[in-house]
Design a protein around this motif. Structure first.
Motif, mmCIF file in Angstrom:
data_model
loop_
_atom_site.group_PDB
_atom_site.id
_atom_site.type_symbol
_atom_site.label_atom_id
_atom_site.label_comp_id
_atom_site.label_asym_id
_atom_site.label_seq_id
_atom_site.Cartn_x
_atom_site.Cartn_y
_atom_site.Cartn_z
ATOM 1 N N VAL A 2 0.818 -1.222 0.000
ATOM 2 C CA VAL A 2 0.000 0.000 0.000
ATOM 3 C C VAL A 2 0.857 1.280 0.000
ATOM 4 O O VAL A 2 0.559 2.246 -0.712
ATOM 5 C CB VAL A 2 -0.908 0.015 1.257
ATOM 6 N N SER A 3 1.938 1.279 0.780
ATOM 7 C CA SER A 3 2.733 2.508 0.970
ATOM 8 C C SER A 3 3.253 3.095 -0.329
ATOM 9 O O SER A 3 3.419 4.309 -0.433
ATOM 10 C CB SER A 3 3.931 2.220 1.882
ATOM 11 N N THR A 4 3.541 2.250 -1.320
ATOM 12 C CA THR A 4 4.087 2.744 -2.592
ATOM 13 C C THR A 4 3.126 3.772 -3.191
ATOM 14 O O THR A 4 3.546 4.820 -3.694
ATOM 15 C CB THR A 4 4.264 1.580 -3.597
ATOM 16 N N ALA A 5 1.839 3.449 -3.148
ATOM 17 C CA ALA A 5 0.827 4.350 -3.701
ATOM 18 C C ALA A 5 0.425 5.424 -2.688
ATOM 19 O O ALA A 5 0.284 6.606 -3.022
ATOM 20 C CB ALA A 5 -0.406 3.545 -4.120
ATOM 21 N N LEU A 6 0.292 5.017 -1.434
ATOM 22 C CA LEU A 6 -0.236 5.919 -0.400
ATOM 23 C C LEU A 6 0.593 7.192 -0.243
ATOM 24 O O LEU A 6 0.045 8.288 -0.067
ATOM 25 C CB LEU A 6 -0.288 5.160 0.940
ATOM 26 N N ALA A 7 1.913 7.062 -0.333
ATOM 27 C CA ALA A 7 2.784 8.234 -0.161
ATOM 28 C C ALA A 7 2.407 9.336 -1.141
ATOM 29 O O ALA A 7 2.452 10.528 -0.802
ATOM 30 C CB ALA A 7 4.242 7.826 -0.365
ATOM 31 N N PHE A 8 2.009 8.953 -2.347
ATOM 32 C CA PHE A 8 1.664 9.947 -3.375
ATOM 33 C C PHE A 8 0.190 10.361 -3.270
ATOM 34 O O PHE A 8 -0.155 11.502 -3.548
ATOM 35 C CB PHE A 8 2.006 9.396 -4.766
#
Ligand SMILES: Cc1ncc(COP(=O)(O)O)c(C=O)c1O
Length: 363
Positions: free
Chosen positions: A66-72
């Motif tokens: 999830v974090s890969t997308a969530l950061a953006f």
């Protein structure tokens, strides 16, 4: 760690933080690194450094954490999901170009299982379209693409030292910076929007609030724990590779018969033995295998669920893309136990259990 505790200097950016950062910069050749409290934090720093916001698009594989997308997403960006390759779960570089629009700003390749994405292709596309590349190297410590350390190829990168990774700090991460123009701002974001790092180096006579940011830096206790791991990096990697090779040999027969696929390392990539996974033929066989292993006291887990089908993404986006290879990995991939304390005898037992499962269902 005792040393960190006894000096009484436990907050961030102390001796051990600097030692770790220096180690990564010297060994792998980053222009600059900053330890963070997680890979998620390092990715959030990347999103801030890319200066993206509402209206901007970011290309991300759907088969990722999830974090890969969530950061953006936290910066208001639109996530455009890309499919995986047929041969491994990494983003298919051939499919990126079609996803680029005038609003695209960043591509985020994820080196799944520590195995490199095809970075030459990705960098070539990014350069041609004037895009930034952020490598999600959460699983990719000490792994290489055509001899270049992963995380040093894109403009920025993020690593994880979560307890499931090769090198651990409980929770922890690293921001890798390969483009000098990001260094000054990264230090400010890292230190709550202040120029405190410059003050500590004696470059300014007082420090204050100059930008946005957060407390992204870990305490010295975490950095000291990580330092001890780095001192044993070679030993850790040797052991993990031994376990990985044994799995590979032991499961080859099942792969030859076409019952499973086993981790494939392209010839441009190295293996950092972060993970040993197999790909079953379908969801039913995978569910049965995980259950069979559980009955034999082995914990094997599946991995990412397709992000483009997640509750969050579906509730915020009208157009849900069709990404069949991502869905296939979400349904069929199984991670086998892989950690430093695992023994070769235990790996033998696990191989036997998997072979027994296939004898049972295929005879
Ligand atoms: C590909 C990927 N990106 C990001 C993360 C997030 O890492 P962390 O738990 O250190 O925030 C993970 C976690 O496993 C991951 O697998």
């Amino acid at each position: 760690m005792y040393q960190a505790v006894y000096t009484g200097k436990l907050s961030g950016n102390g001796v051990f933080t600097k030692k770790c950062q220096h180690y990564f910069e010297e060994k792998y050749g980053f222009k600059k690194t900053l330890l963070t409290t997680s890979c998620t934090d390092a990715l959030e720093m990347c999103a801030l450094l890319c200066e993206v916001g509402p209206g901007d698009e970011v290309i991300v594989p759907s088969y990722t954490f999830v974090s890969t997308a969530l950061a953006f997403v936290r910066q208001g960006c639109k996530i455009v999901f890309a499919d995986s390759m047929e041969s491994n779960p990494n983003i298919d570089a051939e499919k990126i170009e079609n996803l680029i629009t005038p609003r695209t700003k960043v591509i985020v390749p994820v080196h799944y299982a520590g195995v490199a994405c095809d970075m030459d292709k990705i960098m070539e596309i990014a350069n041609r379209h004037n895009l930034l590349v952020v490598e999600d190297a959460a699983q990719a410590i000490d792994s290489y693409y055509k001899g270049r350390p992963l995380g040093t190829i894109g403009h920025l990168s993020a690593f994880s030292f979560h307890e499931t990774k090769n090198i651990i700090a409980g929770e922890g991460g690293l921001l890798g910076i390969n483009d000098e123009r990001f260094i000054r701002r990264a230090e400010i974001l890292w230190e709550k929007g202040t120029n405190r790092s410059e003050f500590f180096r004696g470059e300014v006579n007082k420090y204050g609030w100059v930008d946005t940011g957060s407390s992204f830096l870990p305490s010295e206790v975490i950095s000291a724990f990580l330092w001890a791991q780095l001192e044993s990096l070679d030993d850790i990697q040797t052991k993990r590779k031994l376990l990985w090779e044994r799995y590979f040999e032991g499961l080859q027969q099942l792969a030859d018969k076409g019952y499973i696929r086993i981790s494939e390392i392209p010839n441009y990539a190295t293996n950092n033995a972060h993970m040993f996974y197999i790909v079953c033929r379908n969801l039913e066989e995978r569910t049965g295998l995980i259950q069979y292993m559980k009955e034999h006291e082995v914990l094997a887990v599946f991995h990412y669920l397709s992000l483009h089908k997640s509750e969050y993404y579906k509730s915020h986006n009208k157009d849900i893309p069709d990404l069949p290879l991502c869905d296939m990995y979400a349904d069929c991939l199984v991670r086998l136990p892989m950690f430093y304390e695992l023994t070769l005898d235990q790996v033998e037992d696990i191989i036997e259990i998997i072979n027994n499962y296939y004898t049972k269902i295929c005879s």
